[in-house]
Write a protein that holds these residues in place. Structure first.
Motif, PDB file in Angstrom:
ATOM      1  N   LYS A  77      69.635  44.631  -1.195  1.00 14.32           N
ATOM      2  CA  LYS A  77      68.899  43.492  -1.765  1.00 14.32           C
ATOM      3  C   LYS A  77      68.162  42.605  -0.758  1.00 14.32           C
ATOM      4  CE  LYS A  77      72.633  40.168  -1.524  1.00 14.32           C
ATOM      5  NZ  LYS A  77      73.334  39.051  -2.095  1.00 14.32           N
ATOM      6  N   GLN A  78      68.055  43.046   0.486  1.00 15.66           N
ATOM      7  CA  GLN A  78      67.415  42.162   1.478  1.00 15.66           C
ATOM      8  C   GLN A  78      65.935  42.494   1.609  1.00 15.66           C
ATOM      9  OE1 GLN A  78      69.407  41.886   5.298  1.00 15.66           O
ATOM     10  NE2 GLN A  78      71.175  42.843   4.378  1.00 15.66           N
ATOM     11  N   VAL A  79      65.103  41.537   1.236  1.00 20.74           N
ATOM     12  CA  VAL A  79      63.660  41.763   1.263  1.00 20.74           C
ATOM     13  C   VAL A  79      63.186  42.158   2.667  1.00 20.74           C
ATOM     14  CG1 VAL A  79      61.426  40.613   1.026  1.00 20.74           C
ATOM     15  CG2 VAL A  79      63.197  40.291  -0.716  1.00 20.74           C
ATOM     16  N   GLY A  80      63.628  41.401   3.688  1.00 19.90           N
ATOM     17  CA  GLY A  80      63.169  41.663   5.057  1.00 19.90           C
ATOM     18  C   GLY A  80      63.555  43.064   5.512  1.00 19.90           C
ATOM     19  N   GLU A  81      64.792  43.457   5.224  1.00 23.44           N
ATOM     20  CA  GLU A  81      65.260  44.792   5.609  1.00 23.44           C
ATOM     21  C   GLU A  81      64.450  45.866   4.882  1.00 23.44           C
ATOM     22  OE1 GLU A  81      69.712  46.546   6.148  1.00 23.44           O
ATOM     23  OE2 GLU A  81      69.143  46.177   4.084  1.00 23.44           O
ATOM     24  N   SER A  82      64.071  45.578   3.635  1.00 22.01           N
ATOM     25  CA  SER A  82      63.311  46.575   2.863  1.00 22.01           C
ATOM     26  C   SER A  82      61.920  46.802   3.469  1.00 22.01           C
ATOM     27  CB  SER A  82      63.202  46.164   1.385  1.00 22.01           C
ATOM     28  OG  SER A  82      62.179  45.208   1.173  1.00 22.01           O
ATOM     29  N   ILE A  83      61.381  45.768   4.093  1.00 21.92           N
ATOM     30  CA  ILE A  83      60.059  45.916   4.737  1.00 21.92           C
ATOM     31  C   ILE A  83      60.203  46.791   5.989  1.00 21.92           C
ATOM     32  CG2 ILE A  83      58.218  44.625   5.935  1.00 21.92           C
ATOM     33  CD1 ILE A  83      58.875  42.297   3.900  1.00 21.92           C
ATOM     34  N   ASN A 173      66.767  33.056  -9.090  1.00 27.21           N
ATOM     35  CA  ASN A 173      67.516  32.806  -7.841  1.00 27.21           C
ATOM     36  C   ASN A 173      68.975  32.503  -8.156  1.00 27.21           C
ATOM     37  OD1 ASN A 173      64.635  32.396  -7.313  1.00 27.21           O
ATOM     38  ND2 ASN A 173      65.352  32.015  -5.251  1.00 27.21           N
ATOM     39  N   VAL A 174      69.832  33.431  -7.806  1.00 27.76           N
ATOM     40  CA  VAL A 174      71.240  33.328  -8.187  1.00 27.76           C
ATOM     41  C   VAL A 174      71.998  32.579  -7.094  1.00 27.76           C
ATOM     42  CG1 VAL A 174      73.258  34.643  -8.915  1.00 27.76           C
ATOM     43  CG2 VAL A 174      70.950  35.605  -9.245  1.00 27.76           C
ATOM     44  N   ASN A 189      69.995  33.796   1.077  1.00 29.94           N
ATOM     45  CA  ASN A 189      69.363  32.920   0.085  1.00 29.94           C
ATOM     46  C   ASN A 189      69.474  31.462   0.527  1.00 29.94           C
ATOM     47  OD1 ASN A 189      68.770  35.149  -1.450  1.00 29.94           O
ATOM     48  ND2 ASN A 189      70.644  35.010  -2.663  1.00 29.94           N
ATOM     49  N   LEU A 190      68.631  30.615  -0.069  1.00 36.25           N
ATOM     50  CA  LEU A 190      68.494  29.233   0.421  1.00 36.25           C
ATOM     51  C   LEU A 190      69.834  28.502   0.542  1.00 36.25           C
ATOM     52  CD1 LEU A 190      66.729  26.833   1.266  1.00 36.25           C
ATOM     53  CD2 LEU A 190      66.429  26.295  -1.165  1.00 36.25           C
ATOM     54  N   VAL A 191      70.673  28.561  -0.490  1.00 40.64           N
ATOM     55  CA  VAL A 191      71.892  27.730  -0.465  1.00 40.64           C
ATOM     56  C   VAL A 191      72.806  28.122   0.702  1.00 40.64           C
ATOM     57  CG1 VAL A 191      73.934  27.041  -1.795  1.00 40.64           C
ATOM     58  CG2 VAL A 191      71.691  27.158  -2.926  1.00 40.64           C
TER      59      VAL A 191
END
Ligand SMILES: NC(=O)c1ccc[n+]([C@@H]2O[C@H](COP(=O)([O-])OP(=O)(O)OC[C@H]3O[C@@H](n4cnc5c(N)ncnc54)[C@H](O)[C@@H]3O)[C@@H](O)[C@H]2O)c1
Length: 324
Positions: A77-83, A173-174, A189-191
């Motif tokens: 689920k990590q956007v950066g890793e997926s890139i 955003n969970v 995630n932000l929190v």
């Protein structure tokens, strides 16, 4: 009913496991523990340590258990890793899903709830107070979002060709925790990012303060993970009582909070005085992404109950618990 929950040892999956058991259904968990934590799970439930990319092992799970439906949460689920590693994301999230739905079809299991994501919408051109509904164009802007959209496309074909009944839940955003021991221990995630910054004695960064929003920072729809778990029970009921269907459904609150508002809320809850630092915008961040939640209300009879305050308090409690 016996529901197979893939990714059940994960942050969201474990909340879903407890809520599914509470609904009176039986649960089998499939998880390869690549990011999951087995101790999150209640004692005594059947557990299959299997990776979805191992097709034979996935089929064997269906030989060992009588399964009436699948909640499919397992994914990277990590956007950066997926890139950085798009092929790996395709293998894990798309090939893994294909193995799973093939095993379902071979065993006449048609009830399917899929963890999709608001990432399928990409960067819609919305004003800060517009809501995105399920009919919006899907144009993901990173490989992670592309794997989620492809997962939806495969599921839709299963509805058409194999009479699957599918609810594709597009989570926004969970955050938060239903109980401290189930909290999100990853820092993507932000929190949790703000908590981690606090622990370091640093100031949280706000990427972009010149967006066309009231305070200039990005606006997102934060949904409490316990509300999300309850949405899964509603989605199970929905697919159990539907014929062949494919239904994407936004799961959010319908209300946006800006990055500054979230940081302010965390300051209140943690009793810290944090002065955020403004940094340059990041590529690919839409100014606002807030769910239109009417379909969830109409189809699932579900809406979120918990507030941003509930999210911040429960997340902070879980953060402290997991750092003891
Ligand atoms: N956390 C969010 O804000 C968010 C938002 C939108 C969508 N989602 C989706 O929700 C789902 C759950 O996310 P999460 O936040 O609980 O993440 P998580 O990393 O805590 O949970 C994922 C679980 O899946 C397992 N897993 C991963 N790859 C697997 C594989 N190939 N085979 C078997 N098990 C595997 C992991 O061990 C883990 O237990 C994912 O599909 C994610 O894409 C999450």
């Amino acid at each position: 009913m016996n529901w197979l929950i893939t990714g059940g040892a994960g942050y969201i999956g474990s909340h879903v496991v407890y809520e599914t058991l509470r609904s009176g259904r039986d649960v089998i968990v499939l998880d390869d523990l690549s990011s999951g934590i087995k101790s999150r799970l209640p004692d005594g439930i059947p557990f299959e340590e299997v990776t979805l990319t191992d097709r034979d092992a996935v089929f064997a799970v269906f030989d060992r258990h009588k399964i009436s439906g699948v909640l499919h949460l397992a994914a990277k689920k990590q956007v950066g890793e997926s890139i950085l590693h798009p092929d790996y994301y395709w293998e894990e999230n798309v090939v893994g899903l294909q193995n799973l739905v093939d095993a379902m079809a071979a065993n006449n299991v048609a009830n399917f709830v899929f963890s999709s994501s608001a990432a399928v919408y990409g960067q819609p051109d919305l004003k800060f107070d517009d809501l995105v509904d399920e009919a919006a164009n899907c144009a993901p802007i990173n490989p992670y979002g592309e794997t989620k959209l492809e997962g939806e496309n495969i599921s839709e074909k299963c509805a058409a060709n194999s009479d699957f009944s599918v609810a594709a839940l597009r989570y926004f955003n969970v955050a938060g925790a239903g109980k401290p021991e189930l909290g999100d221990q990853s820092i993507f995630n932000l929190v949790p990012i703000v908590f981690e910054t606090l622990d370091r004695g640093d100031r949280p960064k706000v990427f972009g303060n010149d967006y066309p929003t009231p305070d200039g920072s990005c606006i997102r729809d934060y949904v409490h993970v316990q509300d999300l778990a309850e949405a899964h029970v509603a989605a199970m009921e929905f697919v159990e009582n539907s014929g062949a269907i494919f239904m994407p459904i936004n799961i959010g609150t319908g209300t946006g909070s800006s990055v500054f508002e979230v940081i302010d809320k965390i300051s209140q809850v943690t009793g810290s005085t944090m002065e955020p630092v403004s940094a340059a915008r990041r590529n690919g961040d839409p100014a606002a992404l807030v769910a239109n939640v009417s379909r969830a209300k109409e189809m699932l009879n579900w809406s979120s109950k918990r507030t941003l305050d509930d999210i911040a308090k429960s997340a902070w409690e879980a953060w402290q618990f997991n750092r003891k």
